[in-house]
Design a protein around this motif. Structure first.
Motif, mmCIF file in Angstrom:
data_model
loop_
_atom_site.group_PDB
_atom_site.id
_atom_site.type_symbol
_atom_site.label_atom_id
_atom_site.label_comp_id
_atom_site.label_asym_id
_atom_site.label_seq_id
_atom_site.Cartn_x
_atom_site.Cartn_y
_atom_site.Cartn_z
ATOM 1 N N ALA A 346 0.831 -1.208 0.000
ATOM 2 C CA ALA A 346 0.000 0.000 0.000
ATOM 3 C C ALA A 346 0.864 1.257 0.000
ATOM 4 O O ALA A 346 1.918 1.306 0.653
ATOM 5 N N ALA A 347 0.409 2.273 -0.697
ATOM 6 C CA ALA A 347 1.108 3.552 -0.710
ATOM 7 C C ALA A 347 0.758 4.345 0.543
ATOM 8 O O ALA A 347 -0.384 4.323 1.006
ATOM 9 N N PRO A 348 1.723 5.070 1.118
ATOM 10 C CA PRO A 348 1.423 5.935 2.260
ATOM 11 C C PRO A 348 0.736 7.209 1.803
ATOM 12 O O PRO A 348 0.448 7.386 0.608
ATOM 13 N N GLU A 349 0.492 8.103 2.729
ATOM 14 C CA GLU A 349 -0.162 9.368 2.403
ATOM 15 C C GLU A 349 0.691 10.159 1.415
ATOM 16 O O GLU A 349 1.874 10.397 1.660
ATOM 17 N N PRO A 350 0.126 10.587 0.266
ATOM 18 C CA PRO A 350 0.888 11.387 -0.697
ATOM 19 C C PRO A 350 1.346 12.701 -0.059
ATOM 20 O O PRO A 350 0.658 13.223 0.827
ATOM 21 N N PRO A 351 2.487 13.211 -0.487
ATOM 22 C CA PRO A 351 3.354 12.730 -1.567
ATOM 23 C C PRO A 351 4.414 11.729 -1.104
ATOM 24 O O PRO A 351 5.386 11.496 -1.840
ATOM 25 N N LEU A 352 4.261 11.158 0.082
ATOM 26 C CA LEU A 352 5.210 10.145 0.529
ATOM 27 C C LEU A 352 5.085 8.897 -0.332
ATOM 28 O O LEU A 352 4.059 8.651 -0.961
ATOM 29 N N ARG A 353 6.141 8.120 -0.340
ATOM 30 C CA ARG A 353 6.124 6.839 -1.041
ATOM 31 C C ARG A 353 6.921 5.840 -0.205
ATOM 32 O O ARG A 353 7.531 6.223 0.795
ATOM 33 N N THR A 354 6.904 4.585 -0.590
ATOM 34 C CA THR A 354 7.685 3.582 0.127
ATOM 35 C C THR A 354 8.870 3.146 -0.734
ATOM 36 O O THR A 354 8.980 3.516 -1.905
ATOM 37 N N THR A 355 9.711 2.341 -0.137
ATOM 38 C CA THR A 355 10.879 1.809 -0.845
ATOM 39 C C THR A 355 10.590 0.399 -1.362
ATOM 40 O O THR A 355 11.461 -0.468 -1.359
ATOM 41 N N ALA A 356 9.365 0.174 -1.826
ATOM 42 C CA ALA A 356 8.984 -1.148 -2.333
ATOM 43 C C ALA A 356 9.857 -1.570 -3.516
ATOM 44 O O ALA A 356 10.175 -2.756 -3.664
ATOM 45 N N GLY A 357 10.255 -0.627 -4.350
ATOM 46 C CA GLY A 357 11.138 -0.960 -5.466
ATOM 47 C C GLY A 357 12.489 -1.452 -4.987
ATOM 48 O O GLY A 357 13.077 -2.378 -5.571
ATOM 49 N N HIS A 358 12.992 -0.844 -3.934
ATOM 50 C CA HIS A 358 14.255 -1.269 -3.332
ATOM 51 C C HIS A 358 14.118 -2.695 -2.803
ATOM 52 O O HIS A 358 15.005 -3.539 -3.006
ATOM 53 N N LEU A 359 13.003 -2.983 -2.117
ATOM 54 C CA LEU A 359 12.758 -4.335 -1.611
ATOM 55 C C LEU A 359 12.708 -5.340 -2.757
ATOM 56 O O LEU A 359 13.257 -6.450 -2.655
ATOM 57 N N ALA A 360 12.054 -4.986 -3.853
ATOM 58 C CA ALA A 360 11.996 -5.884 -5.005
ATOM 59 C C ALA A 360 13.396 -6.191 -5.526
ATOM 60 O O ALA A 360 13.698 -7.329 -5.908
ATOM 61 N N ASP A 361 14.272 -5.178 -5.504
ATOM 62 C CA ASP A 361 15.656 -5.400 -5.938
ATOM 63 C C ASP A 361 16.395 -6.327 -4.971
ATOM 64 O O ASP A 361 17.225 -7.148 -5.393
ATOM 65 N N VAL A 362 16.109 -6.203 -3.679
ATOM 66 C CA VAL A 362 16.720 -7.107 -2.698
ATOM 67 C C VAL A 362 16.280 -8.543 -2.974
ATOM 68 O O VAL A 362 17.100 -9.476 -2.971
ATOM 69 N N LEU A 363 14.991 -8.748 -3.210
ATOM 70 C CA LEU A 363 14.487 -10.090 -3.491
ATOM 71 C C LEU A 363 15.131 -10.661 -4.755
ATOM 72 O O LEU A 363 15.493 -11.844 -4.807
ATOM 73 N N THR A 364 15.282 -9.833 -5.776
ATOM 74 C CA THR A 364 15.938 -10.288 -7.000
ATOM 75 C C THR A 364 17.387 -10.672 -6.736
ATOM 76 O O THR A 364 17.868 -11.704 -7.212
ATOM 77 N N GLY A 365 18.080 -9.839 -5.952
ATOM 78 C CA GLY A 365 19.482 -10.128 -5.661
ATOM 79 C C GLY A 365 19.675 -11.394 -4.842
ATOM 80 O O GLY A 365 20.647 -12.132 -5.027
#
Length: 419
Positions: A346-365
């Motif tokens: 889930a996205a937090p309150e705009p304009p904040l965002r999460t580091t979900a993309g970073h987590l996806a990169d960790v899982l890939t690595g």
């Protein structure tokens, strides 16, 4: 839930029960029925992994009473749950009104931490599924960074040697191997993977390694591929991944972002906040550099983030409120990341965002290569109750996080194992 890596390795996915408040055995058993089993049902799976957090008093009861231990094991089995990992970072009182830095006590210079961790390992040997290759226990990264005089550092290192010996004894006695992972966290003696290499290198890799928390890695602005390679070259295995997301403000000068961050600055947990080095303070003066050895110099100064004698790659404060009150450099183009475990899906309150993309990169690595670098994954979002708008359907939220993680695992080539 279980997944099969293309090389045949079983990879375990579950969620951490430290999101639930329970510090006696009755409470732990109750949360399995109230939360964990409904999560499994929402996901439509026959078996769900639960990484248990068992407070000191619960562990003492389980170690001393075989009937109590059998009761917990039977409850897990009856509800379609399995446990391959324990979270032994919090010792007790994790849901008090104010936790903050107390979560780091007792630290690894205190005999109580060693005893608790070995007791957790012994309990886990009795809970492990028969076909599980091994179990894992996560723990704190030695201590909060200060005070940490030489004599306490020496005591901790001695305790780690005794920990490895104790785990070896448990394996001989039970036939089950348990590994302990130390979890780098902002503000601690071991904050970064570079500090993990420095402080934890040379430990027995068959029994001791790293619990990699993706939120913490992101807050430190560490690139996943470089961080994983650094650990691998040092012979530090990733015993366990805590799949978690930090909160990011892309432009911390934006009033809307600051207002949204202010609503996350709650009193229970510590929310360390970092920004890339090179930003200027709100007054336009250069930010305070680290003192020799990487120690912070006063409120708002950078916390340790690199080996002694080097500049920290990030600047930070020990809590989000301190950053918002002027303790952290604030400039356009210099994002802030905050240690606030945000729901994965889930996205937090705009304009904040999460580091979900970073987590996806960790899982890939970790899992996208020819062999997996980690086989225990635990979704650890313990902050649901302190969100500005806590959920009315917690099992539904946890199930959605696990579904998000499941999609990422199958996306890197793993297959769900329904057996």
């Amino acid at each position: 839930m279980r997944f099969r890596h293309p090389d045949g390795t079983t990879v375990h996915l579950g969620y951490c029960s430290n999101v639930h408040q329970a510090e006696d055995l009755d409470g732990v058993v109750s949360q399995l029925a109230r939360y964990a089993e409904p999560v499994r049902q929402r996901l439509g799976v026959d078996r769900l992994g639960v990484g248990l957090w068992l407070a000191r008093d619960v562990v003492s009861e389980l170690v001393g009473d075989e009937r109590a231990l059998r009761r917990l094991s039977d409850e897990l089995a009856a509800r379609g749950l399995e446990t391959v990992t324990l979270n032994a970072f919090p010792y007790a009182g994790f849901h008090r009104e104010v936790v903050k830095k107390d979560v780091y006590l007792p630290d690894w210079a205190d005999e109580a931490r060693l005893r608790y961790t070995l007791d957790c390992a012994r309990v886990l040997t009795a809970l492990l599924p028969e076909d599980a290759e091994r179990g894992s226990v996560s723990t704190l990264p030695l201590a909060w960074r200060e005070p940490w005089p030489t004599e306490r550092a020496d005591a901790a290192r001695h305790a780690l040697d005794r920990l490895a010996a104790g785990l070896a004894t448990i394996e001989v006695e039970t036939g089950r191997r348990i590994r302990v992972g130390f979890e780098p966290e902002p503000g601690c003696v071991v904050e970064t993977t570079a500090q993990a290499v420095r402080h934890l290198g040379g430990l027995d890799p068959d029994r001791l390694g790293i619990c990699l928390d993706a939120c913490h890695l992101a807050v430190g602005f560490e690139e996943p591929a470089a961080a994983l390679d650094r650990l691998a070259k040092a012979g530090l295995p990733v015993v366990k991944l805590q799949a978690s997301c930090a909160v990011e403000a892309a432009d911390p000068t934006d009033p809307a972002a600051r207002a949204a961050l202010r609503r996350l600055a709650e009193p229970r947990f510590l929310h360390q906040t970092r920004t890339p080095r090179g930003a200027e303070s709100p007054s336009g003066m250069p930010a305070t550099p680290p003192a020799p050895g990487g120690e912070a110099r006063g409120p708002g100064a950078p916390t340790p983030a690199g080996p002694p004698g080097t500049d920290a790659p990030v600047l930070g404060t020990d809590d989000l409120a301190d950053a918002l009150d002027g303790g952290l450099p604030c400039a356009p183009g210099r994002p802030w990341r905050t240690h606030f475990h945000a729901p994965l899906h889930a996205a937090p309150e705009p304009p904040l965002r999460t580091t979900a993309g970073h987590l996806a990169d960790v899982l890939t690595g970790l899992l996208g290569g020819p062999t997996p670098r980690c086989d225990h994954i635990e979704v650890e979002t313990y902050t649901w109750s302190v969100l500005p708008e806590p959920p009315t359907d917690l099992p539904g939220g946890i199930a959605a996080e696990l579904a998000w993680a499941r999609d990422r695992l199958t996306g890197v080539g793993l297959k769900e194992d329904p057996s």
